[in-house]
Every structure is written in C-alpha cells, then in structure tokens.
Enzyme design. Structure first.
Site, PDB file in Angstrom:
ATOM      1  N   LEU A 268      14.502   1.798   0.326  1.00  0.00           N
ATOM      2  CA  LEU A 268      15.122   2.513   1.437  1.00  0.00           C
ATOM      3  C   LEU A 268      14.861   1.834   2.767  1.00  0.00           C
ATOM      4  CD1 LEU A 268      14.283   6.206   0.437  1.00  0.00           C
ATOM      5  CD2 LEU A 268      16.406   4.935   0.058  1.00  0.00           C
ATOM      6  N   GLU A 270      12.361  -1.554   4.551  1.00  0.00           N
ATOM      7  CA  GLU A 270      11.431  -2.642   4.256  1.00  0.00           C
ATOM      8  C   GLU A 270      10.987  -3.305   5.537  1.00  0.00           C
ATOM      9  OE1 GLU A 270      11.000  -6.126   0.903  1.00  0.00           O
ATOM     10  OE2 GLU A 270      12.998  -5.595   1.606  1.00  0.00           O
ATOM     11  N   GLY A 271       9.697  -3.520   5.649  1.00  0.00           N
ATOM     12  CA  GLY A 271       9.140  -4.245   6.771  1.00  0.00           C
ATOM     13  C   GLY A 271       8.493  -5.529   6.291  1.00  0.00           C
ATOM     14  N   THR A 272       7.610  -6.076   7.094  1.00  0.00           N
ATOM     15  CA  THR A 272       6.918  -7.306   6.722  1.00  0.00           C
ATOM     16  C   THR A 272       5.775  -7.030   5.751  1.00  0.00           C
ATOM     17  OG1 THR A 272       7.459  -8.298   8.849  1.00  0.00           O
ATOM     18  CG2 THR A 272       5.662  -9.293   7.609  1.00  0.00           C
ATOM     19  N   PHE A 273       5.064  -5.927   5.961  1.00  0.00           N
ATOM     20  CA  PHE A 273       3.897  -5.615   5.145  1.00  0.00           C
ATOM     21  C   PHE A 273       4.079  -4.376   4.281  1.00  0.00           C
ATOM     22  CE2 PHE A 273       2.235  -7.500   9.161  1.00  0.00           C
ATOM     23  CZ  PHE A 273       1.921  -8.739   8.635  1.00  0.00           C
ATOM     24  N   GLY A 274       5.121  -3.585   4.539  1.00  0.00           N
ATOM     25  CA  GLY A 274       5.286  -2.333   3.813  1.00  0.00           C
ATOM     26  C   GLY A 274       6.708  -2.100   3.361  1.00  0.00           C
ATOM     27  N   ILE A 276       9.424   1.304   1.745  1.00  0.00           N
ATOM     28  CA  ILE A 276       9.660   2.683   1.361  1.00  0.00           C
ATOM     29  C   ILE A 276      10.706   2.671   0.249  1.00  0.00           C
ATOM     30  CG2 ILE A 276      10.507   4.944   2.086  1.00  0.00           C
ATOM     31  CD1 ILE A 276       9.459   4.453   4.830  1.00  0.00           C
ATOM     32  N   LYS A 294       5.801   5.429  -0.085  1.00  0.00           N
ATOM     33  CA  LYS A 294       5.398   4.393   0.879  1.00  0.00           C
ATOM     34  C   LYS A 294       4.320   3.534   0.224  1.00  0.00           C
ATOM     35  CE  LYS A 294       5.980   6.691   5.390  1.00  0.00           C
ATOM     36  NZ  LYS A 294       5.249   7.105   6.618  1.00  0.00           N
ATOM     37  N   ASP A 396       1.283   9.770  18.323  1.00  0.00           N
ATOM     38  CA  ASP A 396       2.429   8.862  18.198  1.00  0.00           C
ATOM     39  C   ASP A 396       3.709   9.665  17.956  1.00  0.00           C
ATOM     40  OD1 ASP A 396       4.002   6.640  18.044  1.00  0.00           O
ATOM     41  OD2 ASP A 396       3.126   5.826  16.217  1.00  0.00           O
TER      42      ASP A 396
END
Length: 538
Positions: A268, A270-274, A276, A294, A396
């Site tokens: 769903l 996507e990042g550099t380190f994580g 979903i 996650k 946050d």
C-alpha cells in the site's frame, strides 16, 4: 559538465513568471540532487522550456525521490494527468508519485515528489520518464521529464573482485579477518547512509537512537537462530542476522500474534526503510479479517526498528472511536517485527485529501463541503481530547498521522514510520533530530517543550491542512527560518474559501503564549458550535 552549466545558466536568465502555469525543480532540490545552485524550470508563465525538457536529470543512487514545484497563477483552471514509465520490463510500474495521477494544478505553490527506489527487480541503470498532460479549455500541452538513476551493485562486485585477487585461497584465517572487516565497514556505511536520508534537505544530522528507555519485557529479536515462514506472498519479512538486534518492548501477551496467522498481500505504501501492506489475519475459530501491516525492510538499521516499535506501541492500550487501534504485534522468531492494524477503506488521511484535491471537477462520489471538512477536524480533535485525558501528548499531530474509513470516520494514529513515508514533512536543523518543524509550536521548536498546548498548536495546522486539502504549510519558508518568522508573528494565511470564523479558530491555536491557547474541550465546543451553525444554513 559544460553542457549542464550552459543549461542552468540559460534557465537562470529566464524572466520570472507573472501569470500562467509554472513547473520547476527548486534551487534547493537542484542543489540536493545535482549539486548545482540553480532552478531547473520546465514551464515558465505557461511556456515550455524545450532545453529543460530534453535534459536527462541524473539522480544519484542514494536519492530516493525527486521533488517538483508547480503552481497555476492564471485565472483559468488547468487540469493535469501524469503517466510514469520505467525500463524495468515489468508489468507493474515501480516508481510512484505522492499525488493523484490526475487532477487540477493548485493555485498556490505545491511540492510533489516522484519516488525512485532501487530494488532487486529493477535494472542497474534505471531510466524513468514522466509525461504530464496539461489541459485548459480543450488545449492540451504535453511535458516530458526524463531521469536516470544508477541502481547497480558495483560497490559489492568490486569488493568481491578485490578479495578474490588479494586473498590466497589457502589462507582461510586471513580471509575470515578481512571478511569480518569488510562486513563491519558495510554496516558503518549503511548506517551513515540511513542517517543522511532522514535529513534529505540538509545533510547535517546523524540520527541517534532514541533516548527513551522502554520497560523491560519480551525481546522482539531472539538471539537464537530461528526458521521463519517465508510464504508471505510478495514480501519476505526476515532479517539475515536475527542476533544483531535486541529491541525490547513492554510485554503485552494479549497483543502477540503468530507469524503464520498473517498472510501478506499487496503493498500500500513504501518508503526507504519501511512498508505498509494489505494483509489478512487468520486466527483459528475466528473469521478471516482484513488488516494493515507496518514493517521495516532488510536495509533498516537497528535505529529504525527501535523507533518503529517504540512509536507504534504507544497507543496499544487505548480504546476510543477516534484512535486507530493496534490489533497486535508479531515479533521474535528471528524475523522483522510486524505491527498489525485493522483495515480502513480510504487509508491515510493526507493521501486521501490529496486525492480529493485532484477530483475537484466533480468526479468524486462524495464531494467535500465545509461541513465535511469540519466533521473531519472534529473527529481528530475528539482523538486529541481522549489522549489528553489519558495524560498522553501526541507530539506529531498531522493529517499524515490519521486514517479515514468508508464512513468518513477519522482516527488518530501513532507516528511509526511517518518520517520514512512523508520525508518532506520532516527536517533536521543540525541538532541530530528529524522533526515536523512546520507543525510544531514555538516552545517545542526553541526549548523542546511539549505539552497539551503544543498539541493544540499542531491541531491548528491540521485544521489548516484539512481546509486546504493537504497543502504543505509554510511552503515558502525555509525550515531554518520557521522559528524566527513565528517569533515575528507570522502565521499561516487564511485559505481560499475558508470562512472567517473557521480561520479565527485556527489562529486561536497559534497564540504565542501557551496559556492563551484553548484546551481541547474548549476548542471542541467552538468547532462544534461552528459546525452546528453551518448545518442551520442548509
């Protein structure tokens, strides 16, 4: 280099736009990606720059996204549609945008990014083209942006070549020492690269492990080598060295889930380190349940794993209709930890608002009116009020840390992996910490003071985000200048079509003194009364 210098010199000589469409790479982004202090303009005042359009942007291997700025300063609305294509020869396009693929060019400057991850299924020389169609009164203008990125493993191959030439085959002990040294060197380089990514705007921070000490309990990574269930669909969620980390959280046995109960589906976000994932949860004697998972990737350092678990378990004991609950945790067994949440139809609130902004032409099944936006804000505020009743400060608050379901119920979430999924919302100011600078209260920025009052300040920014359909706050201000301009009395301007009464509620949250800001119950009464007045006009 001469051709590149000529290109940017030419672009710097272009006149500033007074009206019309503008599309460019900012000077700051150009310096980050290309090391050049210049602005790369593709469209100026409605006119396409052919020189820029034929320029292939070289993206360094460590850069994970390329960001653009656009704005329509003309009175006529300009619709857009964006198509991306890479040379991976795969049926699925592996580059993605953080905005909708079609919509209307914003009236105020907006930053959006093209995500360019390097994965094992992509070619070593990644070439990406982005085609944008701009439409105004049936006149279509086509813009092409081409990028190249080196995703090769040349460093690793070169390392292996050197070892094969230098180390005698019979000297196994020497080979062992060198291999250990190389492995340690790679680990150091990886950690350095990770810390640099967490500060994409300024390479001044080296993220340190959080100072918070988590209560002792069950280790998420067992030092004993275990066999992991690899039958998880498209995702492989195991680490190569389970003994490398000893992440500990408070033992909540009711939250422990078995890894073989989780079946990973599509990605769903996507990042550099994580990442979903959409997934299904199958517990014996219970019906199949859609869930969201996650987790971290293989390249995540201990710091990212620890931060995800600490932030992801903050709300695990809370039960409220406007708090996104954590269903459970999958940990231990030598694999990457999983945080499991219930599935929500529309997902992340910020991404959904961006989608709605691209559907202002009436194609959205449920067009948003002021009442809808205020309802969304009330749901967020109810979640904030509940947290404060539990003596919890969120720290946050932002639309990126909320989700929305098909009934348009909004729930406040933890901030686990938000820095990775929304890197442009976080900055570090040379103080070893990546923070949501433009959402923070004055005292939080200057004195590291967090309280219920600082949460209220951030909620004012959330209300502004909702009203503007997820525009970036203070987009024209450098993060290093935010503290100064706030002290000088500068605040976010009143959004277009925002009623004066609603903007007054926002400004109420941004009082310089903490004691002058409303509490969550006071703010809820004001916002609820305004919502009631809106309904009376219908």
């Amino acid at each position: 280099m001469g051709e590149k210098f000529f290109l940017f010199s030419f672009l710097l000589c272009l006149p500033l736009a007074k009206a019309g469409l503008n599309f460019f790479i900012s000077q700051q982004e150009s310096f980050r990606v290309l090391g050049l202090v210049a602005e790369l303009a593709y469209v100026r005042d409605g006119s396409i720059n052919d020189v820029a359009q034929h320029f292939v942007v070289p993206v360094p291997s460590h850069i994970q996204e390329l960001c653009f700025v656009w704005v329509n300063a003309d009175s006529k609305a300009v619709k857009y549609s964006i198509f991306t294509k890479d040379n991976s020869m795969q049926s699925v396009n592996h580059v993605s945008l953080n905005i909708s693929n079609q919509g209307v060019v914003p009236r105020e400057p907006q930053i959006f990014c093209l995500l360019l991850p390097c994965t094992t299924i992509l070619p070593s020389k990644l070439e990406v083209s982005m085609k944008i169609n701009f439409t105004s009164f049936n006149n279509v203008t086509v813009l092409n942006v081409v990028m190249k990125k080196d995703c090769s493993s040349e460093f690793r191959n070169a390392e292996q070549d050197v070892l094969s030439k230098v180390i005698p085959a019979e000297d196994s002990s020497f080979m062992l020492y060198v291999a250990v040294g190389v492995a340690f060197g790679i680990l150091v380089v990886s950690l350095a690269a990770a810390s640099c990514f967490l500060c994409p705007k300024h390479n001044l921070c080296h993220q340190q492990p959080p100072r918070t000490i988590v209560p002792s309990g069950t280790a998420l990574y067992s030092p004993v080598q275990a066999t992991c269930n690899e039958d998880l669909g498209a995702a492989t969620l195991c680490v190569s060295d389970p003994a490398a980390h000893q992440i500990v959280v408070e033992d909540k046995t009711s939250f422990r889930l078995q890894r073989n109960n989780i079946h990973i589906g599509s990605t769903l976000l996507e990042g550099t380190f994580g990442s979903i994932f959409h997934a299904t949860l199958q517990i014996p004697c219970q019906p199949l349940k859609d869930v969201i998972v996650k987790t971290v990737k293989h390249n995540a350092a201990e710091m990212q794993v620890r931060l995800m678990m600490e932030e992801g378990t903050r709300f695990q004991d809370l039960v409220h209709q406007n708090i996104y609950p954590l269903i459970g945790i999958v940990d231990g067994d030598g694999c990457r930890p999983l945080l499991v949440y219930p599935s929500v139809t529309y997902g992340n609130l910020k991404r959904w608002l961006l989608y709605c902004r691209g559907s202002l032409d009436g194609s959205l099944p449920h067009p948003l009116c002021t009442q809808d936006l205020v309802t969304i804000a009330l749901h967020v505020l109810r979640g904030v009020q509940y947290l404060h009743q539990q003596n919890i400060i969120h720290r946050d608050l932002a639309t990126r840390n909320c989700v929305i379901d098909d009934q348009f119920h909004v729930k406040l979430t933890d901030m686990a992996l938000s820095r990775d999924f929304f890197p442009n919302d976080y900055h570090c100011l040379g103080d070893n910490e990546n923070r949501p600078i433009k959402w923070m209260a004055m005292e939080s920025l200057t004195r590291r003071e967090f309280s219920t009052s600082s949460d209220i300040w951030s909620f004012g920014v959330v209300l502004w985000e909702v009203t503007t359909l997820a525009q970036q706050p203070y987009v024209e201000i450098d993060p290093f200048e935010v503290g100064r301009v706030l002290r000088d009395g500068y605040r976010l301007t009143q959004p277009i079509n925002c009623p004066d009464e609603l903007y007054a509620i926002m400004a109420y949250c941004w009082a310089s003194s903490k004691s002058d800001r409303p509490t969550a119950p006071q703010l809820y009464r004001e916002l609820h009364q305004f919502h009631h007045q809106l309904n009376e006009y219908i």
